[in-house]
Design a protein around this motif. Structure first.
Motif, PDB file in Angstrom:
ATOM      1  N   LEU A 130       0.816  -1.214   0.000  1.00 43.56           N
ATOM      2  CA  LEU A 130       0.000   0.000   0.000  1.00 43.56           C
ATOM      3  C   LEU A 130       0.849   1.263   0.000  1.00 43.56           C
ATOM      4  CD1 LEU A 130      -2.826  -1.009   2.502  1.00 43.56           C
ATOM      5  CD2 LEU A 130      -2.725  -1.329   0.022  1.00 43.56           C
ATOM      6  N   SER A 131       2.063   1.184   0.510  1.00 40.08           N
ATOM      7  CA  SER A 131       2.930   2.364   0.546  1.00 40.08           C
ATOM      8  C   SER A 131       3.557   2.678  -0.813  1.00 40.08           C
ATOM      9  CB  SER A 131       4.037   2.168   1.583  1.00 40.08           C
ATOM     10  OG  SER A 131       4.911   1.103   1.204  1.00 40.08           O
ATOM     11  N   GLN A 132       3.430   1.753  -1.740  1.00 36.96           N
ATOM     12  CA  GLN A 132       4.091   1.904  -3.049  1.00 36.96           C
ATOM     13  C   GLN A 132       3.223   2.648  -4.053  1.00 36.96           C
ATOM     14  OE1 GLN A 132       5.523  -1.848  -4.544  1.00 36.96           O
ATOM     15  NE2 GLN A 132       5.978  -1.034  -6.575  1.00 36.96           N
ATOM     16  N   TYR A 133       1.917   2.755  -3.777  1.00 37.83           N
ATOM     17  CA  TYR A 133       0.990   3.306  -4.760  1.00 37.83           C
ATOM     18  C   TYR A 133       0.226   4.495  -4.203  1.00 37.83           C
ATOM     19  CZ  TYR A 133       1.900  -1.191  -6.964  1.00 37.83           C
ATOM     20  OH  TYR A 133       2.521  -2.277  -7.521  1.00 37.83           O
ATOM     21  N   ALA A 134      -0.093   5.421  -5.093  1.00 35.62           N
ATOM     22  CA  ALA A 134      -0.878   6.587  -4.712  1.00 35.62           C
ATOM     23  C   ALA A 134      -2.301   6.163  -4.378  1.00 35.62           C
ATOM     24  CB  ALA A 134      -0.877   7.604  -5.851  1.00 35.62           C
ATOM     25  N   PRO A 135      -2.982   6.888  -3.477  1.00 34.76           N
ATOM     26  CA  PRO A 135      -4.353   6.511  -3.099  1.00 34.76           C
ATOM     27  C   PRO A 135      -5.300   6.386  -4.288  1.00 34.76           C
ATOM     28  CG  PRO A 135      -3.497   8.161  -1.590  1.00 34.76           C
ATOM     29  CD  PRO A 135      -2.488   8.031  -2.694  1.00 34.76           C
ATOM     30  N   GLN A 136      -5.162   7.265  -5.294  1.00 33.17           N
ATOM     31  CA  GLN A 136      -6.067   7.200  -6.437  1.00 33.17           C
ATOM     32  C   GLN A 136      -5.818   5.950  -7.276  1.00 33.17           C
ATOM     33  OE1 GLN A 136      -3.646   9.481  -5.913  1.00 33.17           O
ATOM     34  NE2 GLN A 136      -2.986  10.503  -7.811  1.00 33.17           N
ATOM     35  N   VAL A 137      -4.609   5.425  -7.256  1.00 29.08           N
ATOM     36  CA  VAL A 137      -4.308   4.176  -7.960  1.00 29.08           C
ATOM     37  C   VAL A 137      -4.911   2.999  -7.204  1.00 29.08           C
ATOM     38  CG1 VAL A 137      -2.470   2.641  -8.756  1.00 29.08           C
ATOM     39  CG2 VAL A 137      -2.216   5.123  -8.992  1.00 29.08           C
ATOM     40  N   LEU A 138      -4.746   2.977  -5.894  1.00 24.25           N
ATOM     41  CA  LEU A 138      -5.321   1.906  -5.086  1.00 24.25           C
ATOM     42  C   LEU A 138      -6.839   1.880  -5.205  1.00 24.25           C
ATOM     43  CD1 LEU A 138      -3.103   2.314  -1.911  1.00 24.25           C
ATOM     44  CD2 LEU A 138      -3.026   0.403  -3.521  1.00 24.25           C
ATOM     45  N   ALA A 139      -7.460   3.057  -5.239  1.00 20.66           N
ATOM     46  CA  ALA A 139      -8.916   3.132  -5.328  1.00 20.66           C
ATOM     47  C   ALA A 139      -9.435   2.634  -6.672  1.00 20.66           C
ATOM     48  CB  ALA A 139      -9.388   4.563  -5.085  1.00 20.66           C
ATOM     49  N   ARG A 140      -8.561   2.578  -7.679  1.00 24.53           N
ATOM     50  CA  ARG A 140      -8.930   2.080  -9.006  1.00 24.53           C
ATOM     51  C   ARG A 140      -8.037   0.889  -9.367  1.00 24.53           C
ATOM     52  NH1 ARG A 140     -13.449   4.661 -11.443  1.00 24.53           N
ATOM     53  NH2 ARG A 140     -12.430   4.987 -13.439  1.00 24.53           N
ATOM     54  N   TRP A 141      -7.819   0.002  -8.387  1.00 26.13           N
ATOM     55  CA  TRP A 141      -6.891  -1.115  -8.578  1.00 26.13           C
ATOM     56  C   TRP A 141      -7.307  -2.028  -9.724  1.00 26.13           C
ATOM     57  CZ3 TRP A 141      -2.132  -1.307  -7.397  1.00 26.13           C
ATOM     58  CH2 TRP A 141      -1.431  -2.519  -7.336  1.00 26.13           C
ATOM     59  N   GLY A 142      -8.579  -2.074 -10.011  1.00 23.49           N
ATOM     60  CA  GLY A 142      -9.033  -2.867 -11.144  1.00 23.49           C
ATOM     61  C   GLY A 142      -8.473  -2.357 -12.455  1.00 23.49           C
ATOM     62  N   ILE A 143      -8.314  -1.044 -12.557  1.00 24.33           N
ATOM     63  CA  ILE A 143      -7.701  -0.462 -13.751  1.00 24.33           C
ATOM     64  C   ILE A 143      -6.180  -0.511 -13.648  1.00 24.33           C
ATOM     65  CG2 ILE A 143      -7.308   1.751 -14.918  1.00 24.33           C
ATOM     66  CD1 ILE A 143     -10.291   2.299 -14.618  1.00 24.33           C
ATOM     67  N   GLY A 144      -5.658  -0.247 -12.456  1.00 24.32           N
ATOM     68  CA  GLY A 144      -4.213  -0.232 -12.294  1.00 24.32           C
ATOM     69  C   GLY A 144      -3.575  -1.603 -12.408  1.00 24.32           C
ATOM     70  N   ASN A 145      -4.341  -2.687 -12.109  1.00 23.10           N
ATOM     71  CA  ASN A 145      -3.733  -4.011 -12.094  1.00 23.10           C
ATOM     72  C   ASN A 145      -4.593  -5.084 -12.766  1.00 23.10           C
ATOM     73  OD1 ASN A 145      -1.188  -5.124 -11.059  1.00 23.10           O
ATOM     74  ND2 ASN A 145      -2.499  -6.529  -9.929  1.00 23.10           N
ATOM     75  N   SER A 146      -5.849  -5.255 -12.341  1.00 22.42           N
ATOM     76  CA  SER A 146      -6.692  -6.312 -12.910  1.00 22.42           C
ATOM     77  C   SER A 146      -6.895  -6.144 -14.409  1.00 22.42           C
ATOM     78  CB  SER A 146      -8.063  -6.329 -12.222  1.00 22.42           C
ATOM     79  OG  SER A 146      -7.952  -6.403 -10.832  1.00 22.42           O
ATOM     80  N   LEU A 147      -6.764  -4.932 -14.901  1.00 23.07           N
ATOM     81  CA  LEU A 147      -6.897  -4.678 -16.335  1.00 23.07           C
ATOM     82  C   LEU A 147      -5.960  -5.552 -17.161  1.00 23.07           C
ATOM     83  CD1 LEU A 147      -7.370  -1.485 -18.276  1.00 23.07           C
ATOM     84  CD2 LEU A 147      -5.154  -2.600 -18.551  1.00 23.07           C
ATOM     85  N   HIS A 148      -4.846  -5.982 -16.583  1.00 29.15           N
ATOM     86  CA  HIS A 148      -3.910  -6.828 -17.328  1.00 29.15           C
ATOM     87  C   HIS A 148      -4.593  -8.099 -17.825  1.00 29.15           C
ATOM     88  CE1 HIS A 148      -0.446  -4.955 -14.724  1.00 29.15           C
ATOM     89  NE2 HIS A 148      -1.128  -4.059 -15.416  1.00 29.15           N
ATOM     90  N   VAL A 149      -5.418  -8.696 -16.974  1.00 30.33           N
ATOM     91  CA  VAL A 149      -6.172  -9.889 -17.362  1.00 30.33           C
ATOM     92  C   VAL A 149      -7.288  -9.531 -18.330  1.00 30.33           C
ATOM     93  CG1 VAL A 149      -7.732 -11.681 -16.533  1.00 30.33           C
ATOM     94  CG2 VAL A 149      -5.688 -11.114 -15.219  1.00 30.33           C
ATOM     95  N   ILE A 150      -8.077  -8.539 -17.956  1.00 31.50           N
ATOM     96  CA  ILE A 150      -9.285  -8.207 -18.702  1.00 31.50           C
ATOM     97  C   ILE A 150      -8.951  -7.769 -20.123  1.00 31.50           C
ATOM     98  CG2 ILE A 150     -11.282  -6.666 -18.749  1.00 31.50           C
ATOM     99  CD1 ILE A 150     -10.997  -6.616 -15.602  1.00 31.50           C
ATOM    100  N   SER A 151      -7.922  -6.958 -20.283  1.00 30.30           N
ATOM    101  CA  SER A 151      -7.562  -6.489 -21.620  1.00 30.30           C
ATOM    102  C   SER A 151      -7.066  -7.627 -22.498  1.00 30.30           C
ATOM    103  CB  SER A 151      -6.501  -5.385 -21.535  1.00 30.30           C
ATOM    104  OG  SER A 151      -5.303  -5.872 -20.957  1.00 30.30           O
ATOM    105  N   THR A 152      -6.371  -8.596 -21.905  1.00 28.24           N
ATOM    106  CA  THR A 152      -5.886  -9.736 -22.686  1.00 28.24           C
ATOM    107  C   THR A 152      -7.041 -10.593 -23.178  1.00 28.24           C
ATOM    108  OG1 THR A 152      -3.850  -9.767 -21.357  1.00 28.24           O
ATOM    109  CG2 THR A 152      -4.331 -11.717 -22.677  1.00 28.24           C
TER     110      THR A 152
END
Length: 313
Positions: free
Chosen positions: A155-177
């Motif tokens: 949690l200390s590595q990411y900005a709050p707005q990134v964490l709040a949109r973690w589906g876009i910041g991370n889960s998108l890797h699966v969904i876009s593929t």
């Protein structure tokens, strides 16, 4: 001469892949001078710059190409700045923006930029082979999961707005593929539950849905971030089911059997999977395939928002 923007873990991955491909003239720009200089010393690179967006206008005209691999919340600001400064080729890390509307606004101002998105999973040997096989044996249906291991998120590595949109910041890797392989969703029934279960991701903690893609492929998905699970996808054809589980490898289960056979072994290379092929393509391309462009990235952002941040939130 190439300018790499970002001196963190992603920047290091790019340097290693670029060096493998014989690219020697690399300078680094970061918000702070120290990490840029450290990366330059580690790999024997060229100039290290601090100052980030304040420094960029004064040096942009020195470079033939740009890679933007900075923290997620800074990707779009850098891309906007480069759009005003140069027409040279740009490779920008995913997801480019944390909201579809922000990327749409940028494209409204700069619809024809020479920009490729770093969707390295589309260059996985497993995904390339799967795409080839699905052209011969078309997919009939698909299902996938993007469960996140929340205990592993620093949690200390990411900005709050990134964490709040973690589906876009991370889960998108699966969904876009998945949607690259079956087509973007045109029909989507989504449910989001568990609002406020995760303090830093109040939109929800479990995501379920189904729909149909533009190619007529029915699909379903389920992800429960507060339970067990992993990133996985199955693509079912007349011959059987192909599995990306993990995505770095491909297996096949023929119809009438429950046994999977390895098609592409799980990646075990020293360079981050997909980076070599992605960079080789980008360095040689005169035009960018729309699969890797900003407009397709916008389609992916719209899909993730519908799945995780609009319905039920």
């Amino acid at each position: 001469m190439l300018l790499l923007i970002g001196a963190g873990a992603a920047g290091r991955d790019y340097v290693r892949a670029l060096r493998l491909l014989g690219v020697e003239k690399i300078d680094i720009l970061s918000r702070r001078q120290e990490p840029a200089a450290a990366l330059c010393r580690e790999y024997g690179l060229g100039q290290a710059y601090g100052g980030g967006l304040d420094t960029l206008p004064g040096i942009a005209d020195r470079y033939d190409r740009f890679i933007v691999a900075s923290p997620i919340e800074t990707l779009l600001p850098y891309l906007k700045a480069l759009a005003e400064l140069t027409h040279r080729p740009i490779l920008v890390e995913k997801p480019v923006a944390l909201a579809a509307g922000d990327l749409a606004d940028h494209l409204g101002c700069h619809p024809n930029g020479n920009v490729m998105v770093g969707l390295n999973r589309l260059f996985y040997p497993s995904v390339i082979e799967l795409k080839r096989r699905l052209e011969e044996d078309p997919v009939r249906s698909a299902d996938f999961s993007f469960t996140e291991w929340l205990h592993r998120v620093n949690l200390s590595q990411y900005a709050p707005q990134v964490l709040a949109r973690w589906g876009i910041g991370n889960s998108l890797h699966v969904i876009s593929t998945v949607f690259d392989l079956i087509g973007r969703p045109t029909v989507l029934h989504a449910e989001v539950v568990g609002q406020n279960d995760v303090a830093w991701h109040p939109a929800g903690s479990a995501f379920l849905g189904a729909g149909r893609s533009e190619r007529g492929v029915p699909f379903a998905y389920a992800a429960d971030w507060l339970s067990a699970g992993r990133w996985s996808a199955a693509f079912r054809t007349a011959a059987g089911a192909y599995h990306l589980e993990p995505f770095e490898g491909l297996s096949f289960c023929p119809k009438g059997s429950v046994k999977r056979a390895e098609v592409v072994p799980v990646w075990a290379g020293d360079i981050k999977c997909g980076f070599e092929g992605m960079l080789r393509y980008w360095l040689a391309a005169t035009t960018i395939d729309p699969r890797y462009g900003l407009h397709r990235m916008l389609d992916h952002l719209v899909a993730v928002e519908r799945m995780m941040y609009v319905v039920g939130s």
